[in-house]
Design a protein around this motif. Structure first.
Motif, short mmCIF file in Angstrom:
data_model
loop_
_atom_site.label_atom_id
_atom_site.label_comp_id
_atom_site.label_asym_id
_atom_site.label_seq_id
_atom_site.Cartn_x
_atom_site.Cartn_y
_atom_site.Cartn_z
N MET A 196 -18.16 10.00 58.23
CA MET A 196 -19.34 10.84 58.31
C MET A 196 -20.40 10.11 59.14
O MET A 196 -20.39 8.89 59.23
CB MET A 196 -19.84 11.20 56.91
N ARG A 197 -21.30 10.88 59.70
CA ARG A 197 -22.37 10.29 60.50
C ARG A 197 -23.57 10.00 59.62
O ARG A 197 -23.64 10.40 58.46
CB ARG A 197 -22.72 11.24 61.65
N ILE A 198 -24.55 9.32 60.18
CA ILE A 198 -25.68 8.82 59.40
C ILE A 198 -26.48 9.94 58.74
O ILE A 198 -26.93 9.81 57.61
CB ILE A 198 -26.58 7.90 60.25
N GLU A 212 -28.93 -1.28 56.69
CA GLU A 212 -28.02 -1.89 57.66
C GLU A 212 -28.63 -3.17 58.23
O GLU A 212 -27.95 -4.20 58.34
CB GLU A 212 -27.75 -0.89 58.78
N SER A 213 -29.92 -3.13 58.57
CA SER A 213 -30.57 -4.32 59.14
C SER A 213 -30.63 -5.46 58.15
O SER A 213 -30.68 -6.62 58.55
CB SER A 213 -31.99 -3.97 59.63
N PRO A 263 -22.70 -1.61 55.98
CA PRO A 263 -21.99 -2.04 57.19
C PRO A 263 -22.40 -1.24 58.41
O PRO A 263 -22.73 -0.06 58.32
CB PRO A 263 -20.51 -1.80 56.85
N ALA A 264 -22.37 -1.90 59.55
CA ALA A 264 -22.74 -1.27 60.82
C ALA A 264 -21.48 -1.02 61.64
O ALA A 264 -21.12 -1.82 62.50
CB ALA A 264 -23.72 -2.16 61.57
N ARG A 265 -20.79 0.07 61.32
CA ARG A 265 -19.58 0.42 62.07
C ARG A 265 -19.92 1.54 63.04
O ARG A 265 -20.73 2.41 62.73
CB ARG A 265 -18.48 0.88 61.12
N TYR A 268 -21.62 6.57 67.80
CA TYR A 268 -22.37 6.94 66.61
C TYR A 268 -21.97 6.06 65.43
O TYR A 268 -20.83 5.61 65.34
CB TYR A 268 -22.11 8.41 66.23
N ARG A 269 -22.93 5.85 64.52
CA ARG A 269 -22.60 5.13 63.30
C ARG A 269 -21.60 5.97 62.51
O ARG A 269 -21.73 7.19 62.43
CB ARG A 269 -23.86 4.92 62.46
N ALA A 270 -20.64 5.29 61.89
CA ALA A 270 -19.61 5.98 61.11
C ALA A 270 -19.57 5.41 59.70
O ALA A 270 -19.59 4.19 59.51
CB ALA A 270 -18.25 5.80 61.78
#
Length: 134
Positions: free
Chosen positions: A1-3, A21-22, A27-29, A35-37
């Motif tokens: 899914m997206r953010i 995330e920061s 996790p930053a996938r 796009y982030r997933a």
């Protein structure tokens, strides 16, 4: 899914998710399209963080619970570090409850004193003028 979907399902904002995330909590996938997933495990992480923050945990205090989930445990509070976090928070809450009880006792004593003084001054004397505002 997206953010956006993760934010909606978790009841938060995309800005909050980027902050998590920061801080290394989420996790930053990235998908092939950039796009982030995210997946259901990420949703569980965010829900765990939000529940703990509702309990009064600071964001950094949620880290042991997040790490426990990331390690594959079914619940974020099944690891020794998470249990220690609960114990610390309970100690803090107990101290706050003790402080509030002491303040309540002081306020109650002041009220009782003020009521006695007010009752003693009523017969025969002028009624005190209490004005609020100017």
């Amino acid at each position: 899914m997206r953010i956006g979907e993760l934010a909606e399902r978790a009841g938060t904002t995309t800005r909050t998710l980027r902050y998590y995330e920061s801080r290394g909590l989420l996790p930053a996938r990235r998908a092939d399209n950039g796009y982030r997933a995210y997946d259901e495990d990420d949703l569980r992480l965010v829900q765990q963080i939000r529940t703990l923050q509702d309990f009064g945990f600071e964001l950094e205090e949620t880290r042991p619970f997040v790490e426990c989930l990331r390690a594959g445990h079914p619940a974020g509070d099944s690891c020794p570090a998470s249990l220690a976090g609960y114990r610390r928070k309970l100690g803090e809450l107990d101290a706050l409850i003790d402080q509030l009880r002491a303040v309540r006792a002081q306020v109650g004593a002041e009220l009782a004193r003020a009521e006695l003084e007010a009752a003693a001054e009523l017969p025969g004397g002028p009624e005190p003028r209490c004005e609020l505002g100017g």
